[in-house]
Scaffold this active site. Structure first.
Site, short mmCIF file in Angstrom:
data_model
loop_
_atom_site.label_atom_id
_atom_site.label_comp_id
_atom_site.label_asym_id
_atom_site.label_seq_id
_atom_site.Cartn_x
_atom_site.Cartn_y
_atom_site.Cartn_z
N MET A 184 44.00 40.08 34.66
CA MET A 184 42.93 40.46 35.57
C MET A 184 43.11 41.87 36.12
O MET A 184 42.15 42.63 36.25
CB MET A 184 42.82 39.44 36.71
CG MET A 184 42.35 38.07 36.27
SD MET A 184 40.87 38.10 35.21
CE MET A 184 39.67 38.91 36.27
N GLU A 242 48.63 33.89 40.39
CA GLU A 242 47.98 33.00 41.37
C GLU A 242 49.04 32.13 42.06
O GLU A 242 49.13 30.92 41.87
CB GLU A 242 46.94 32.14 40.64
CG GLU A 242 45.96 31.43 41.56
CD GLU A 242 44.90 32.35 42.16
OE1 GLU A 242 44.00 31.84 42.83
OE2 GLU A 242 44.97 33.58 41.97
N LYS A 244 51.52 36.19 46.64
CA LYS A 244 50.39 37.01 47.07
C LYS A 244 50.55 37.41 48.55
O LYS A 244 50.34 38.57 48.92
CB LYS A 244 49.07 36.26 46.88
CG LYS A 244 48.53 36.29 45.46
CD LYS A 244 47.18 35.59 45.39
CE LYS A 244 46.59 35.63 43.99
NZ LYS A 244 46.07 36.96 43.62
N SER A 267 41.40 33.09 42.27
CA SER A 267 40.44 32.09 41.80
C SER A 267 40.31 30.93 42.77
O SER A 267 39.53 30.02 42.52
CB SER A 267 40.87 31.56 40.42
OG SER A 267 42.14 30.93 40.50
N HIS A 315 36.55 37.20 43.21
CA HIS A 315 36.90 36.41 42.03
C HIS A 315 36.14 37.03 40.86
O HIS A 315 34.98 36.69 40.60
CB HIS A 315 36.54 34.94 42.22
CG HIS A 315 36.99 34.08 41.09
ND1 HIS A 315 36.61 32.76 40.97
CD2 HIS A 315 37.80 34.32 40.02
CE1 HIS A 315 37.15 32.24 39.88
NE2 HIS A 315 37.87 33.18 39.29
#
Length: 288
Positions: free
Chosen positions: A18, A93, A98, A120, A141
């Site tokens: 991503m 994720e 994070k 997500s 997202h």
């Protein structure tokens, strides 16, 4: 936005699928991007992947012909966040990781600069506990491939300020994304609907009800899904999908979100989808 502001550009944290895709999109619309990762080899592979995505995007008419690509800078530290117009975090994720990265980078940033977590499904207000200024934090997202899918889910946390939201929507408008702003919730809208459905599709294969291609063909032909859920899983990355399902199950208790055995087996085997060359389908050598 002034000429000086345009020159400052954005910072993208994380050179995975991503992060690379978001970087390619921004560069394709003339923005300067500093792509940050802790591994130089990962950054080198990401730079090659960005060049490939830019070529594909231009071949498919997904980028403006009149716009020269922006400058790409790669870095092992996030010091450029101190002078960026926006910082987009796009690491794995993992909520704890994070939060750690967002907390560290927020300490470098001046007040009023949007700090955007691309996730997500991890709630933004959960991540806001770690940052210096929760009013500057919000979520996006993006869908993969970012240069083809023009819709972006934008997540406003309970503490997100009007200025951060407005600046983020302006940035996304510059790269010609359509935005839908949603409230903060585990999985938001898209993942809350899509990920359990993919899990169900994998479970049907696991139980022997139908083969991979037949599940996808039925979803495409009867229900109008553009690629089929299992091919979509390969595009997302099956490891990313399992992480997102685990997070969703943990926060909602929805048993449809508990990753099925087949998904976990594929992760253990390294069959992660397009990026590894094999998932539910074979892709040769894969994509960085």
């Amino acid at each position: 936005m002034s000429t000086d502001q345009q020159a400052r550009g954005i910072v993208v944290l994380g050179a995975g699928v991503m992060g690379t895709g978001i970087t390619a999109l921004a560069l394709g619309f003339g923005l300067r991007v500093t792509l940050v990762d802790v591994d130089r080899a990962v950054l080198d592979r990401a730079a090659a992947a960005v060049r490939l995505q830019l070529r594909h995007a231009r071949m498919m008419g997904a980028l403006p012909e009149e716009c020269s690509p922006g400058e790409l800078v790669t870095a092992l530290t996030a010091e450029a966040a101190a002078r960026a117009d926006a910082v987009i975090e796009a690491i794995t994720e993992d909520a704890a990781l994070k939060a750690k990265v967002l907390g560290e980078v927020s300490a470098l940033m001046p007040a009023g600069v949007p700090l955007i977590s691309n996730t997500s499904g991890i709630p933004i207000d959960e991540l806001a506990e770690a940052v210096a200024r929760p009013q500057d934090l919000l979520g996006t997202h993006f869908m993969n491939p970012t240069y083809l899918i023009t819709m972006v889910e934008v997540v406003r946390g309970p503490r997100t300020g009007d200025a951060a939201l407005a600046a983020t929507l302006e940035l996304l408008s510059r790269v010609r994304r359509q935005c839908v702003v949603v409230a903060d919730s585990p999985g938001f809208v898209t993942s809350r609907l899509l990920h359990p459905m993919i899990n169900d599709a994998a479970r049907l294969v696991q139980e022997g009800t139908a083969g991979v291609a037949d599940v996808d063909r039925l979803m495409e032909g009867c229900l109008g899904h553009p690629t089929g859920p299992l091919r979509t899983a390969d595009l997302i990355g099956i490891d990313n999908l399992v992480d997102a399902l685990d997070a969703l199950h943990e926060r909602t208790g929805d048993e449809r979100s508990r990753p099925c055995a087949l998904l976990r087996e594929k992760v253990r085997a390294g069959d992660l989808g397009r990026k590894s060359g094999r998932g539910f389908y074979d892709y040769g050598e894969g994509i960085s």
